[in-house]
Design a protein around this motif. Structure first.
Motif, PDB file in Angstrom:
ATOM      1  N   MET A  36      30.129  30.872  39.402  1.00 36.14           N
ATOM      2  CA  MET A  36      30.386  32.198  39.952  1.00 36.14           C
ATOM      3  C   MET A  36      31.862  32.287  40.312  1.00 36.14           C
ATOM      4  SD  MET A  36      27.032  32.875  42.336  1.00 36.14           S
ATOM      5  CE  MET A  36      27.182  34.668  42.276  1.00 36.14           C
ATOM      6  N   GLY A  37      32.367  33.493  40.400  1.00 34.22           N
ATOM      7  CA  GLY A  37      33.780  33.612  40.717  1.00 34.22           C
ATOM      8  C   GLY A  37      34.190  35.020  41.049  1.00 34.22           C
ATOM      9  N   TRP A  38      35.453  35.136  41.428  1.00 35.86           N
ATOM     10  CA  TRP A  38      36.062  36.423  41.732  1.00 35.86           C
ATOM     11  C   TRP A  38      37.302  36.614  40.862  1.00 35.86           C
ATOM     12  CZ3 TRP A  38      33.889  40.010  44.818  1.00 35.86           C
ATOM     13  CH2 TRP A  38      32.877  39.589  45.681  1.00 35.86           C
ATOM     14  N   TYR A  39      37.398  37.792  40.309  1.00 33.11           N
ATOM     15  CA  TYR A  39      38.557  38.208  39.535  1.00 33.11           C
ATOM     16  C   TYR A  39      39.128  39.461  40.188  1.00 33.11           C
ATOM     17  CZ  TYR A  39      37.104  35.089  35.739  1.00 33.11           C
ATOM     18  OH  TYR A  39      36.776  33.992  34.978  1.00 33.11           O
ATOM     19  N   ARG A  40      40.361  39.777  39.839  1.00 33.04           N
ATOM     20  CA  ARG A  40      40.923  41.016  40.348  1.00 33.04           C
ATOM     21  C   ARG A  40      41.763  41.690  39.277  1.00 33.04           C
ATOM     22  NH1 ARG A  40      45.315  38.753  44.824  1.00 33.04           N
ATOM     23  NH2 ARG A  40      47.044  38.349  43.395  1.00 33.04           N
ATOM     24  N   GLN A  41      41.882  42.997  39.438  1.00 30.92           N
ATOM     25  CA  GLN A  41      42.676  43.781  38.500  1.00 30.92           C
ATOM     26  C   GLN A  41      43.457  44.822  39.267  1.00 30.92           C
ATOM     27  OE1 GLN A  41      40.446  45.546  35.275  1.00 30.92           O
ATOM     28  NE2 GLN A  41      42.274  45.793  34.030  1.00 30.92           N
ATOM     29  N   ALA A  42      44.770  44.696  39.209  1.00 25.39           N
ATOM     30  CA  ALA A  42      45.657  45.663  39.838  1.00 25.39           C
ATOM     31  C   ALA A  42      46.009  46.752  38.817  1.00 25.39           C
ATOM     32  CB  ALA A  42      46.920  44.970  40.324  1.00 25.39           C
ATOM     33  N   PRO A  43      46.424  47.916  39.283  1.00 17.80           N
ATOM     34  CA  PRO A  43      46.766  49.005  38.356  1.00 17.80           C
ATOM     35  C   PRO A  43      47.814  48.571  37.333  1.00 17.80           C
ATOM     36  CG  PRO A  43      46.665  49.833  40.579  1.00 17.80           C
ATOM     37  CD  PRO A  43      46.538  48.349  40.689  1.00 17.80           C
ATOM     38  N   GLY A  44      47.518  48.808  36.065  1.00 16.61           N
ATOM     39  CA  GLY A  44      48.457  48.487  35.008  1.00 16.61           C
ATOM     40  C   GLY A  44      48.515  47.020  34.630  1.00 16.61           C
ATOM     41  N   LYS A  45      47.635  46.221  35.213  1.00 15.69           N
ATOM     42  CA  LYS A  45      47.644  44.784  34.920  1.00 15.69           C
ATOM     43  C   LYS A  45      46.298  44.347  34.366  1.00 15.69           C
ATOM     44  CE  LYS A  45      51.157  43.482  38.310  1.00 15.69           C
ATOM     45  NZ  LYS A  45      51.505  42.542  39.407  1.00 15.69           N
ATOM     46  N   GLN A  46      46.293  43.174  33.767  1.00 15.72           N
ATOM     47  CA  GLN A  46      45.058  42.621  33.232  1.00 15.72           C
ATOM     48  C   GLN A  46      44.231  41.987  34.348  1.00 15.72           C
ATOM     49  OE1 GLN A  46      46.202  39.913  30.067  1.00 15.72           O
ATOM     50  NE2 GLN A  46      46.033  41.535  28.542  1.00 15.72           N
ATOM     51  N   ARG A  47      42.923  41.905  34.099  1.00 13.02           N
ATOM     52  CA  ARG A  47      42.057  41.219  35.043  1.00 13.02           C
ATOM     53  C   ARG A  47      42.408  39.731  35.042  1.00 13.02           C
ATOM     54  NH1 ARG A  47      35.719  42.630  34.909  1.00 13.02           N
ATOM     55  NH2 ARG A  47      36.756  44.694  34.921  1.00 13.02           N
ATOM     56  N   GLU A  48      42.445  39.140  36.250  1.00 10.26           N
ATOM     57  CA  GLU A  48      42.839  37.744  36.355  1.00 10.26           C
ATOM     58  C   GLU A  48      41.911  37.012  37.307  1.00 10.26           C
ATOM     59  OE1 GLU A  48      46.862  37.864  37.777  1.00 10.26           O
ATOM     60  OE2 GLU A  48      46.312  38.666  39.728  1.00 10.26           O
ATOM     61  N   LEU A  49      41.763  35.712  37.068  1.00 11.17           N
ATOM     62  CA  LEU A  49      40.927  34.889  37.928  1.00 11.17           C
ATOM     63  C   LEU A  49      41.585  34.699  39.282  1.00 11.17           C
ATOM     64  CD1 LEU A  49      38.475  32.916  38.328  1.00 11.17           C
ATOM     65  CD2 LEU A  49      40.036  31.115  37.542  1.00 11.17           C
ATOM     66  N   VAL A  50      40.810  34.891  40.345  1.00 14.36           N
ATOM     67  CA  VAL A  50      41.274  34.605  41.701  1.00 14.36           C
ATOM     68  C   VAL A  50      40.743  33.239  42.136  1.00 14.36           C
ATOM     69  CG1 VAL A  50      41.213  35.333  44.104  1.00 14.36           C
ATOM     70  CG2 VAL A  50      41.360  37.051  42.278  1.00 14.36           C
ATOM     71  N   ALA A  51      39.422  33.055  42.022  1.00 16.04           N
ATOM     72  CA  ALA A  51      38.802  31.798  42.431  1.00 16.04           C
ATOM     73  C   ALA A  51      37.456  31.667  41.751  1.00 16.04           C
ATOM     74  CB  ALA A  51      38.640  31.744  43.944  1.00 16.04           C
ATOM     75  N   GLY A  52      37.058  30.423  41.506  1.00 19.70           N
ATOM     76  CA  GLY A  52      35.773  30.158  40.899  1.00 19.70           C
ATOM     77  C   GLY A  52      35.098  28.986  41.568  1.00 19.70           C
TER      78      GLY A  52
END
Length: 121
Positions: A36-52
């Motif tokens: 399981m994990g958390w990803y984030r996506q800021a405006p104009g950016k690609q989704r990226e891994l935060v933590a898993g």
């Protein structure tokens, strides 16, 4: 299928904290939830891994959150948490929960609907 329900996002001042939660409800062909994990996506950016985190509790973090964020999980309830401390404006993004479900034919990734985190300066 795996239904994911996220909660805990919101608006916070820089230096503040938030705790995200994500409850996974497997059904049908899903044998169990693996990573399981958390990803984030800021405006104009690609989704990226935060933590898993694996089902065994092994964790990994993006360099930019190490020492500030902590991921944990409750296997009995298929729930993953993200404790976010010392938030900075650059952490502002939509945060997505991810769960990898195991089937007899392999693994399938499932995503939550996302929760907004906004950090004001």
């Amino acid at each position: 299928q795996v239904h994911l329900v996220e909660s805990g996002g919101g608006l916070v001042q820089a230096g503040g904290s938030l705790r995200l939660s994500c409850a996974a409800s497997p059904s049908g062909i899903i044998i169990r939830i693996n990573d399981m994990g958390w990803y984030r996506q800021a405006p104009g950016k690609q989704r990226e891994l935060v933590a898993g985190i694996t089902s065994g509790g092994t964790t990994k973090y993006a360099d930019y959150v190490k020492g500030r964020f902590t991921i944990s999980r409750d296997n009995a309830n298929n729930t993953v948490y993200l404790q976010m401390n010392n938030l900075i404006p650059e952490d502002t993004a939509i945060y997505f929960c991810n769960a990898r479900g195991l089937t007899i034919r392999g693994q399938i990734d499932y995503w939550g609907q996302g929760t907004q985190v906004t950090v004001s300066s």
